[in-house]
Scaffold this motif. Structure first.
Motif, PDB file in Angstrom:
ATOM      1  N   GLN A  43       0.864  -1.345  -0.054  1.00  0.00           N
ATOM      2  CA  GLN A  43      -0.072  -0.085  -0.291  1.00  0.00           C
ATOM      3  C   GLN A  43       0.961   1.287   0.010  1.00  0.00           C
ATOM      4  OE1 GLN A  43      -2.550  -0.915   3.341  1.00  0.00           O
ATOM      5  NE2 GLN A  43      -4.416  -1.378   2.206  1.00  0.00           N
ATOM      6  N   ILE A  44       1.883   1.104   0.891  1.00  0.00           N
ATOM      7  CA  ILE A  44       3.026   2.395   0.905  1.00  0.00           C
ATOM      8  C   ILE A  44       3.352   2.606  -0.448  1.00  0.00           C
ATOM      9  CG2 ILE A  44       4.850   3.290   1.948  1.00  0.00           C
ATOM     10  CD1 ILE A  44       4.003   1.962   4.767  1.00  0.00           C
ATOM     11  N   ILE A  52       5.548  10.684   5.205  1.00  0.00           N
ATOM     12  CA  ILE A  52       4.395  10.055   6.034  1.00  0.00           C
ATOM     13  C   ILE A  52       4.494  10.599   7.649  1.00  0.00           C
ATOM     14  CG2 ILE A  52       4.064   7.746   7.451  1.00  0.00           C
ATOM     15  CD1 ILE A  52       5.532   6.351   5.002  1.00  0.00           C
ATOM     16  N   LEU A  61       6.584   1.755  12.652  1.00  0.00           N
ATOM     17  CA  LEU A  61       7.115   2.032  11.102  1.00  0.00           C
ATOM     18  C   LEU A  61       8.411   1.882  11.301  1.00  0.00           C
ATOM     19  CD1 LEU A  61       5.283   5.044  10.041  1.00  0.00           C
ATOM     20  CD2 LEU A  61       4.725   2.788   9.380  1.00  0.00           C
ATOM     21  N   LEU A  65       9.260  -0.158   7.961  1.00  0.00           N
ATOM     22  CA  LEU A  65       9.899   0.142   7.020  1.00  0.00           C
ATOM     23  C   LEU A  65      11.494  -0.048   6.903  1.00  0.00           C
ATOM     24  CD1 LEU A  65       8.269   3.813   6.765  1.00  0.00           C
ATOM     25  CD2 LEU A  65       7.990   1.628   5.194  1.00  0.00           C
TER      26      LEU A  65
END
Length: 116
Positions: A43-44, A52, A61, A65
């Motif tokens: 999605q990102i 973000i 995150l 990430l």
């Protein structure tokens, strides 16, 4: 017209993909995010954000990430995700804000980003 254009550039992603209530347990949210890691990353990547704003989810995150962080200055500045060319702003959930003060603080962070 400017507001419509601005809203069109904003996306929201929930780390927990099931409904919730007035209170969130971050351990549960982290567990769901871990299970749905590939979907969240997909999605990102589909959205291709420049920034973000992690509304209460910055800690999640970090591992989601794979952010390179300085633990001693964790919440001081936006973190730059070099792999994806995304700035990640540690921020609190919108339910925990003081409208004008919080807006001005976030506006200040965006002003700094604009100057870097």
């Amino acid at each position: 017209d400017k507001m419509k254009e601005a809203i069109g550039k904003i996306a929201s992603i929930n780390l927990k993909k099931t409904s919730g209530g007035a209170y969130s347990n971050m351990s549960v949210i982290n567990a769901y995010a871990y299970i749905d890691k590939e979907l969240l990353l997909e999605q990102i990547m589909e959205i291709q954000p420049d920034i973000i704003v992690a509304c209460g989810t910055f800690d999640s995150l970090i591992w989601l990430l794979g952010l390179e962080i300085n633990p001693d200055k964790l919440y001081e500045n936006p973190v730059f995700d070099r792999k994806r060319n995304i700035r990640v702003i540690p921020w609190r959930h919108p339910a925990r804000v003081n409208n004008k003060k919080t807006y001005n603080e976030l506006k200040g962070i965006f002003a700094k980003i604009g100057n870097t």
